[in-house]
Write a protein that holds these residues in place. Sequence first.
Motif, PDB file in Angstrom:
ATOM      1  N   ASP A 259      34.044  11.191  -8.238  1.00  0.00           N
ATOM      2  CA  ASP A 259      33.318   9.964  -7.923  1.00  0.00           C
ATOM      3  C   ASP A 259      34.151   9.197  -6.901  1.00  0.00           C
ATOM      4  OD1 ASP A 259      32.337   7.321  -7.873  1.00  0.00           O
ATOM      5  OD2 ASP A 259      31.654   7.458  -9.949  1.00  0.00           O
TER       6      ASP A 259
ATOM      7  N   PRO B 224      29.855  11.197  -3.783  1.00  0.00           N
ATOM      8  CA  PRO B 224      30.776  12.120  -4.440  1.00  0.00           C
ATOM      9  C   PRO B 224      31.642  12.860  -3.416  1.00  0.00           C
ATOM     10  CG  PRO B 224      28.658  13.177  -4.215  1.00  0.00           C
ATOM     11  CD  PRO B 224      28.525  11.796  -3.595  1.00  0.00           C
TER      12      PRO B 224
ATOM     13  N   ILE C 181      33.702  14.004 -12.117  1.00  0.00           N
ATOM     14  CA  ILE C 181      32.343  14.088 -12.655  1.00  0.00           C
ATOM     15  C   ILE C 181      32.243  15.415 -13.399  1.00  0.00           C
ATOM     16  CG2 ILE C 181      29.882  14.141 -12.071  1.00  0.00           C
ATOM     17  CD1 ILE C 181      30.661  12.551  -9.489  1.00  0.00           C
TER      18      ILE C 181
ATOM     19  N   TRP D 294      25.798  15.036  -9.395  1.00  0.00           N
ATOM     20  CA  TRP D 294      25.823  13.657  -8.888  1.00  0.00           C
ATOM     21  C   TRP D 294      24.651  12.842  -9.425  1.00  0.00           C
ATOM     22  CZ3 TRP D 294      28.752  10.028  -7.239  1.00  0.00           C
ATOM     23  CH2 TRP D 294      28.279   8.975  -6.462  1.00  0.00           C
TER      24      TRP D 294
ATOM     25  N   HIS E  51      25.217  11.886 -12.962  1.00  0.00           N
ATOM     26  CA  HIS E  51      26.303  10.908 -12.971  1.00  0.00           C
ATOM     27  C   HIS E  51      25.790   9.520 -12.585  1.00  0.00           C
ATOM     28  CE1 HIS E  51      30.359   9.375 -12.686  1.00  0.00           C
ATOM     29  NE2 HIS E  51      30.124   8.977 -11.442  1.00  0.00           N
TER      30      HIS E  51
END
Length: 129
Positions: free
Chosen positions: A45, A50, A114, A119, A122
């Motif tokens: 992150d 990302p 992560i 992503w 997340h």
Amino acid sequence: MKHASTSTRVFVYGTLLGGEPNHRLLRGARLIGPARTQPRFTLYDYGPFPALASRGKHAVEGEVYEVDALMLAALDRLESHPRFYRRTPITLDDVGRVEAYLFPKERLAGRPIIESGCWRRHLQERKPW
């Protein structure tokens, strides 16, 4: 005489994914499909986006697009290749060799990992309810 345009397959895993803020740069690209890396990477992150680094232990989810040379140049500008991200060939099980924007691991110290390798998931988990 028609020039054959060279196309490149690119693995995207963050803000370039469909529905994400930078996806507009891929308008007109051919979606090859969803893809996942081998479990040899780490997704970090980096705040608003990302960062993918090699030499990890996670499989990272993303999408593969086929882009032309102009679009690849636009992606390189977005990712500040090679000063910020470095466009690097990687191999995906279903798709073969693709380009991916990797981040130098030494510049990721202290950044959260992560664990899911996704992503989008997340972002959902990061949202304040």
